[in-house]
Design a protein around this motif. Structure first.
Motif, PDB file in Angstrom:
ATOM      1  N   PHE A   6     -68.821  66.253   3.549  1.00 50.06           N
ATOM      2  CA  PHE A   6     -69.517  65.044   3.118  1.00 50.06           C
ATOM      3  C   PHE A   6     -70.230  65.265   1.783  1.00 50.06           C
ATOM      4  N   ALA A   7     -70.926  66.377   1.630  1.00 47.55           N
ATOM      5  CA  ALA A   7     -71.666  66.650   0.391  1.00 47.55           C
ATOM      6  C   ALA A   7     -70.711  66.723  -0.805  1.00 47.55           C
ATOM      7  N   ARG A   8     -69.581  67.393  -0.626  1.00 46.08           N
ATOM      8  CA  ARG A   8     -68.601  67.508  -1.714  1.00 46.08           C
ATOM      9  C   ARG A   8     -68.033  66.138  -2.081  1.00 46.08           C
ATOM     10  N   LEU A   9     -67.727  65.339  -1.070  1.00 47.93           N
ATOM     11  CA  LEU A   9     -67.172  64.008  -1.320  1.00 47.93           C
ATOM     12  C   LEU A   9     -68.171  63.119  -2.058  1.00 47.93           C
ATOM     13  N   LEU A  10     -69.455  63.218  -1.683  1.00 46.25           N
ATOM     14  CA  LEU A  10     -70.470  62.435  -2.393  1.00 46.25           C
ATOM     15  C   LEU A  10     -70.584  62.888  -3.840  1.00 46.25           C
ATOM     16  N   GLU A  43     -71.157  60.502  16.259  1.00 47.91           N
ATOM     17  CA  GLU A  43     -70.509  59.413  16.981  1.00 47.91           C
ATOM     18  C   GLU A  43     -69.211  59.029  16.271  1.00 47.91           C
ATOM     19  N   LEU A  44     -68.228  58.614  17.041  1.00 45.74           N
ATOM     20  CA  LEU A  44     -66.938  58.233  16.466  1.00 45.74           C
ATOM     21  C   LEU A  44     -67.055  57.035  15.528  1.00 45.74           C
ATOM     22  N   ASP A  45     -67.944  56.092  15.849  1.00 43.79           N
ATOM     23  CA  ASP A  45     -68.100  54.932  14.961  1.00 43.79           C
ATOM     24  C   ASP A  45     -68.678  55.342  13.610  1.00 43.79           C
ATOM     25  N   VAL A  46     -69.511  56.382  13.594  1.00 45.72           N
ATOM     26  CA  VAL A  46     -70.057  56.893  12.333  1.00 45.72           C
ATOM     27  C   VAL A  46     -68.930  57.500  11.502  1.00 45.72           C
ATOM     28  N   LEU A  47     -68.078  58.306  12.140  1.00 39.94           N
ATOM     29  CA  LEU A  47     -66.937  58.890  11.425  1.00 39.94           C
ATOM     30  C   LEU A  47     -66.021  57.797  10.896  1.00 39.94           C
ATOM     31  N   LYS A  49     -66.771  54.650  10.074  1.00 38.55           N
ATOM     32  CA  LYS A  49     -67.400  53.963   8.943  1.00 38.55           C
ATOM     33  C   LYS A  49     -67.382  54.829   7.682  1.00 38.55           C
ATOM     34  N   LEU A  50     -67.674  56.129   7.848  1.00 39.27           N
ATOM     35  CA  LEU A  50     -67.676  57.033   6.692  1.00 39.27           C
ATOM     36  C   LEU A  50     -66.286  57.155   6.081  1.00 39.27           C
ATOM     37  N   CYS A  51     -65.291  57.350   6.918  1.00 35.78           N
ATOM     38  CA  CYS A  51     -63.925  57.489   6.413  1.00 35.78           C
ATOM     39  C   CYS A  51     -63.486  56.215   5.691  1.00 35.78           C
ATOM     40  N   ALA A  52     -63.802  55.060   6.268  1.00 38.65           N
ATOM     41  CA  ALA A  52     -63.429  53.790   5.640  1.00 38.65           C
ATOM     42  C   ALA A  52     -64.144  53.618   4.306  1.00 38.65           C
ATOM     43  N   HIS A  53     -65.430  53.917   4.274  1.00 39.47           N
ATOM     44  CA  HIS A  53     -66.213  53.746   3.043  1.00 39.47           C
ATOM     45  C   HIS A  53     -65.753  54.688   1.929  1.00 39.47           C
ATOM     46  N   LEU A  54     -65.467  55.937   2.297  1.00 38.06           N
ATOM     47  CA  LEU A  54     -65.084  56.936   1.304  1.00 38.06           C
ATOM     48  C   LEU A  54     -63.581  56.926   1.009  1.00 38.06           C
ATOM     49  N   GLY A  55     -62.817  56.217   1.822  1.00 36.33           N
ATOM     50  CA  GLY A  55     -61.372  56.157   1.618  1.00 36.33           C
ATOM     51  C   GLY A  55     -60.671  57.474   1.904  1.00 36.33           C
ATOM     52  N   ASP A  59     -59.511  64.303   8.551  1.00 36.59           N
ATOM     53  CA  ASP A  59     -59.147  65.658   8.140  1.00 36.59           C
ATOM     54  C   ASP A  59     -59.689  66.033   6.772  1.00 36.59           C
ATOM     55  N   GLU A  60     -60.030  65.051   5.957  1.00 36.89           N
ATOM     56  CA  GLU A  60     -60.624  65.329   4.644  1.00 36.89           C
ATOM     57  C   GLU A  60     -62.150  65.433   4.733  1.00 36.89           C
ATOM     58  N   LEU A  61     -62.713  64.825   5.775  1.00 35.56           N
ATOM     59  CA  LEU A  61     -64.165  64.850   5.971  1.00 35.56           C
ATOM     60  C   LEU A  61     -64.588  66.077   6.769  1.00 35.56           C
ATOM     61  N   LEU A  62     -63.808  66.398   7.793  1.00 38.64           N
ATOM     62  CA  LEU A  62     -64.124  67.533   8.679  1.00 38.64           C
ATOM     63  C   LEU A  62     -62.981  68.519   8.687  1.00 38.64           C
ATOM     64  N   GLU A  63     -63.313  69.797   8.838  1.00 38.41           N
ATOM     65  CA  GLU A  63     -62.306  70.853   8.847  1.00 38.41           C
ATOM     66  C   GLU A  63     -62.691  71.906   9.893  1.00 38.41           C
ATOM     67  N   HIS A  64     -61.720  72.346  10.663  1.00 39.61           N
ATOM     68  CA  HIS A  64     -61.953  73.433  11.616  1.00 39.61           C
ATOM     69  C   HIS A  64     -61.690  74.757  10.915  1.00 39.61           C
ATOM     70  N   VAL A  65     -62.702  75.620  10.922  1.00 34.51           N
ATOM     71  CA  VAL A  65     -62.574  76.951  10.324  1.00 34.51           C
ATOM     72  C   VAL A  65     -62.796  77.950  11.444  1.00 34.51           C
ATOM     73  N   PRO A  66     -61.778  78.759  11.762  1.00 30.53           N
ATOM     74  CA  PRO A  66     -61.932  79.738  12.841  1.00 30.53           C
ATOM     75  C   PRO A  66     -63.068  80.722  12.555  1.00 30.53           C
ATOM     76  N   ASP A  67     -63.786  81.087  13.610  1.00 25.31           N
ATOM     77  CA  ASP A  67     -64.845  82.093  13.476  1.00 25.31           C
ATOM     78  C   ASP A  67     -64.211  83.435  13.134  1.00 25.31           C
ATOM     79  N   GLU A  68     -64.883  84.193  12.300  1.00 21.01           N
ATOM     80  CA  GLU A  68     -64.358  85.497  11.896  1.00 21.01           C
ATOM     81  C   GLU A  68     -64.668  86.585  12.921  1.00 21.01           C
TER      82      GLU A  68
END
Length: 70
Positions: A6-10, A43-47, A49-55, A59-68
């Motif tokens: 989110f911070a990077r997208l903003l 909440e899913l509705d928050v995700l 709204k954010l995805c719609a607003h940011l276009g 998968d571009e907003l959230l990313e799964h990074v395996p623990d090291e």
């Protein structure tokens, strides 16, 4: 671990948290927690709204990074 971009997208769009809050109706505190990656749940509705607003997709907003650690 789930990373939130989110911070990077903003930054790329030169938006402020308050701009997104006003445009989407999402609580500023929720957006601040996403910005600083301190949110424990979203909440899913928050995700939605954010995805719609940011276009972007989820998968571009959230990313799964395996623990090291084993």
């Amino acid at each position: 671990m789930i990373r939130c971009h989110f911070a990077r997208l903003l930054g790329e769009r030169k938006l402020k948290i308050s701009d997104v809050s006003r445009a989407t109706g999402i609580n500023r505190g929720t957006l601040t927690r996403l910005y600083y990656e301190t949110a424990e749940r979203v909440e899913l509705d928050v995700l939605d709204k954010l995805c719609a607003h940011l276009g972007v997709g989820v998968d571009e907003l959230l990313e799964h990074v395996p623990d090291e650690s084993p």
